[in-house]
Design a protein around this motif. Structure first.
Motif, PDB file in Angstrom:
ATOM      1  N   GLU A  93      -4.703   7.782   7.484  1.00 15.36           N
ATOM      2  CA  GLU A  93      -5.698   8.260   6.545  1.00 15.36           C
ATOM      3  C   GLU A  93      -6.750   9.080   7.283  1.00 15.36           C
ATOM      4  OE1 GLU A  93      -7.261   4.837   4.624  1.00 15.36           O
ATOM      5  OE2 GLU A  93      -5.293   4.002   4.136  1.00 15.36           O
ATOM      6  N   THR A  94      -7.768   9.486   6.535  1.00 19.54           N
ATOM      7  CA  THR A  94      -8.864  10.233   7.129  1.00 19.54           C
ATOM      8  C   THR A  94      -9.608   9.361   8.131  1.00 19.54           C
ATOM      9  OG1 THR A  94      -9.113  11.485   5.080  1.00 19.54           O
ATOM     10  CG2 THR A  94     -10.953  11.544   6.629  1.00 19.54           C
ATOM     11  N   LEU A  95      -9.902   9.910   9.300  1.00 17.04           N
ATOM     12  CA  LEU A  95     -10.610   9.146  10.320  1.00 17.04           C
ATOM     13  C   LEU A  95     -12.053   8.922   9.911  1.00 17.04           C
ATOM     14  CD1 LEU A  95      -9.295  10.751  13.651  1.00 17.04           C
ATOM     15  CD2 LEU A  95      -8.347   8.857  12.316  1.00 17.04           C
ATOM     16  N   VAL A  96     -12.499   7.683  10.060  1.00 19.32           N
ATOM     17  CA  VAL A  96     -13.891   7.326   9.781  1.00 19.32           C
ATOM     18  C   VAL A  96     -14.409   6.514  10.966  1.00 19.32           C
ATOM     19  CG1 VAL A  96     -13.598   7.322   7.279  1.00 19.32           C
ATOM     20  CG2 VAL A  96     -13.191   5.225   8.558  1.00 19.32           C
ATOM     21  N   PRO A  97     -15.710   6.524  11.218  1.00 18.07           N
ATOM     22  CA  PRO A  97     -16.237   5.705  12.314  1.00 18.07           C
ATOM     23  C   PRO A  97     -16.009   4.221  12.031  1.00 18.07           C
ATOM     24  CG  PRO A  97     -17.851   7.345  11.619  1.00 18.07           C
ATOM     25  CD  PRO A  97     -16.759   7.354  10.599  1.00 18.07           C
ATOM     26  N   PRO A  98     -15.415   3.481  12.954  1.00 20.38           N
ATOM     27  CA  PRO A  98     -15.180   2.044  12.731  1.00 20.38           C
ATOM     28  C   PRO A  98     -16.509   1.290  12.685  1.00 20.38           C
ATOM     29  CG  PRO A  98     -14.632   2.645  14.983  1.00 20.38           C
ATOM     30  CD  PRO A  98     -14.936   3.925  14.270  1.00 20.38           C
ATOM     31  N   GLY A  99     -16.866   0.808  11.516  1.00 22.84           N
ATOM     32  CA  GLY A  99     -18.180   0.205  11.337  1.00 22.84           C
ATOM     33  C   GLY A  99     -18.152  -1.308  11.350  1.00 22.84           C
ATOM     34  N   GLY A 100     -19.345  -1.878  11.376  1.00 25.33           N
ATOM     35  CA  GLY A 100     -19.556  -3.325  11.342  1.00 25.33           C
ATOM     36  C   GLY A 100     -21.018  -3.577  11.070  1.00 25.33           C
ATOM     37  N   ASN A 101     -21.496  -4.798  11.346  1.00 24.01           N
ATOM     38  CA  ASN A 101     -22.925  -5.087  11.215  1.00 24.01           C
ATOM     39  C   ASN A 101     -23.510  -5.395  12.583  1.00 24.01           C
ATOM     40  OD1 ASN A 101     -22.475  -7.930  11.785  1.00 24.01           O
ATOM     41  ND2 ASN A 101     -21.725  -8.117   9.668  1.00 24.01           N
ATOM     42  N   LYS A 102     -24.837  -5.537  12.628  1.00 25.68           N
ATOM     43  CA  LYS A 102     -25.530  -5.668  13.911  1.00 25.68           C
ATOM     44  C   LYS A 102     -25.067  -6.903  14.686  1.00 25.68           C
ATOM     45  CE  LYS A 102     -30.136  -5.499  15.962  1.00 25.68           C
ATOM     46  NZ  LYS A 102     -29.798  -6.500  16.979  1.00 25.68           N
TER      47      LYS A 102
END
Length: 558
Positions: A93-102
């Motif tokens: 799929e489209t690349l997105v920044p791998p996110g999370g929480n603090k």
């Protein structure tokens, strides 16, 4: 970037683009400081639960796993627990920044990034399965050298188009009537823009932009076709004055009844039309060749802008102000406001101009000047390898520059308005580039160009005490009342009195544009070829919008 080399040696290493989040862990900016680690192909697993880990873990390796079924945090936590030094997630799929929480960021100490499925296949095809990789994040230069090329093209187009449009308009007013020497010498009439036309134009722009955002894959080919036709017309308009002066190809098409050809155009003009059409067709066929197609697109784009600046005319500074301010709001809204209205959080203007990332056609809109990045940064392989400037950022200020030049010539102000407006445009473009470098995101260029050009022009008119004439365009020759020595009309048979022979001086700024002295008339009046032998002789016609200066006032009365 991920730098890939083969463990068995052989071919030189290659860089591939990855998208990572520095909040998980930072990557070194220099490839020399990055660790070269073994890449473990674990794409058969999504790495979402402990059973997905290999028996011996990922000791000092960077696993390559598939995307899906769980969060990025769950994947990278398992990889880190298994001894991995980093994690690459393959995405179709489209690349997105791998996110999370603090809290999750604080627990993780290894980098995690997304790699496209296409690049993964290329890696294994080019280097085999035994490869080593190094992850690094090179710094991107604030400005690229291609900005200089875009600056020169944009400012040059505004200066040349404004100068040409202004000179052409005044020349038409002062040109003496002469025999028609062919249809190619009949210049197209300029179109005066009215407030109603401005409102309709802006509504059409908004509608088209929204339609492109939702139906990009269907409408992009319509825009490409329109660009091919309009740019070939613009190229013909720009080159035809040069071709007309060539001594070759002056013979005409024989008499016929075909459309357009019945006017018997020159052979050279027909060849020029075919050449311009061929150039646009070549671009249309090879438009996705990034190595050289951008050169043709920029040449056609500059010709299109020059043609539009010559054809569209703003009659007053009031119309200029209305157009620029409305498009100023339009540009700012679709760049800075629409991210809050779209589900993806992306700007509609930037998304349409650069092409949606999820587009099935991967086509780009041609209504921009584009120049590839010239720096040596590996990031030039990744996001947007071209720098873009929309045609609207050239045409809108260019129409104001053309108005300033016309006003300069009419009030004989030594082109001070035109020069000031062009310089202000260049300064506004530099400010746009600086904002682009500082914010690292697409900028609405009219946000900086409109205030620079409008304020400069208005301030200059105020300083020269010509703001009233500049606002209404009353310095133009077409607004000058009929001179008192003009012959009386049939509706006014009363002769002028002797006391009326004194010539009142026109108000400041309404002086007539000086026309070249008329050539001496031959004793016999020649008959144009088109009228035939039986046509009555025509009286010489004085220049349009110009009144000849009398040699004396004797006999000025009826």
């Amino acid at each position: 970037m991920v730098h890939v080399v083969s463990e068995t040696g052989g071919r030189k290493g290659k860089d591939y683009c990855i998208l990572y989040n520095p909040q998980w862990a930072h990557l070194p900016h220099d490839l020399g400081k990055a660790s070269l680690l073994q890449l473990r192909d674990w794409t058969a697993s999504v790495l979402c639960s402990p059973p997905d880990l290999p028996a011996k873990g990922f000791s000092n390796q960077i696993p390559l796993v598939a995307r899906g079924n769980c969060t990025f945090y769950e994947k990278v936590r398992l990889a880190q627990g298994g001894g991995a030094r980093g994690l690459l997630i393959v995405s179709k799929e489209t690349l997105v920044p791998p996110g999370g929480n603090k809290t999750q960021y604080d627990e993780i100490g290894i980098p995690v990034a997304l790699l496209s499925h296409k690049d993964m296949l290329d890696i294994f095809k080019s280097f085999g399965r035994a490869v080593r990789v190094a992850l690094y994040a090179p710094g991107e230069p604030m400005l690229d050298y291609n900005m200089v090329i875009i600056f020169v093209m944009a400012v040059g187009t505004v200066a040349l188009g404004g100068y040409w449009a202004g000179s052409r308009d005044v020349r038409k007013r002062c040109m003496k009537h002469k025999r028609d020497d062919g249809p190619e010498k009949q210049e197209d009439e300029a179109v005066d823009v009215t407030p109603v036309m401005i409102c309709v134009f802006v509504v059409m722009c908004c509608s088209m932009l929204v339609l492109l955002y939702y139906f990009y894959d269907q409408l992009v080919y319509v825009i490409i076709g329109i660009f091919c036709l309009s740019s070939s017309t613009g190229l013909y308009s720009c080159l035809s004055p040069l071709v007309q002066r060539l001594p070759l190809g002056r013979c005409r098409v024989p008499n016929n009844s075909l459309p357009y050809f019945h006017k018997r155009p020159r052979v050279s003009m027909l060849l020029l039309a075919l050449l311009c059409l061929a150039v646009s067709v070549v671009w249309g066929v090879f438009r996705n060749e990034d190595q050289w197609a951008w050169i043709l697109q920029d040449a056609l784009g500059v010709a299109f802008c020059l043609y539009m600046l010559k054809t569209i005319r703003l009659p007053t500074f009031k119309a200029c102000t209305l157009l620029l301010l409305v498009l100023f709001v339009y540009d700012v809204f679709f760049v800075f406001v629409t991210p809050f209205l779209t589900k993806s959080g992306n700007s509609i203007m930037v998304e349409v101009a650069t092409g949606p990332s999820d587009s099935a056609t991967h086509e780009k809109l041609p209504m921009v000047l584009k120049v590839p990045r010239l720096n040596a940064s590996p990031l030039a392989l990744c996001d947007r390898p071209f720098s873009l400037l929309g045609f609207g950022d050239i045409l809108v200020p260019g129409l104001l520059a053309a108005y300033c030049h016309r006003f300069d010539i009419q009030v004989q102000s030594s082109r001070v308005y035109f020069v000031a407006c062009t310089v202000a445009y260049g300064i506004g473009l530099l400010v746009t580039f600086m904002a682009l470098a500082l914010m690292q995101r697409g900028q609405p260029a009219l946000l900086y160009l409109v205030p620079c050009t409008l304020v400069t022009s208005c301030a200059l008119a105020l300083w020269r005490r010509e703001l009233g004439m500049f606002w209404t365009g009353s310095g133009f020759a077409k607004d000058v009342p009929q001179s008192p020595w003009a012959p009386p009309s049939a509706d006014d048979p009363q002769p002028q009195k002797d006391s009326d022979t004194s010539l009142p001086r026109p108000p400041p700024g309404e002086e007539l544009a000086k026309c070249p002295p008329p050539p001496e008339q031959p004793p016999e009046v020649s008959v144009p070829e088109e009228t035939g032998a039986g046509a009555p002789p025509q009286e010489p016609v004085s220049p349009v919008g110009c009144t000849p200066e009398p040699t004396s006032l004797v006999g000025a009365s009826a």
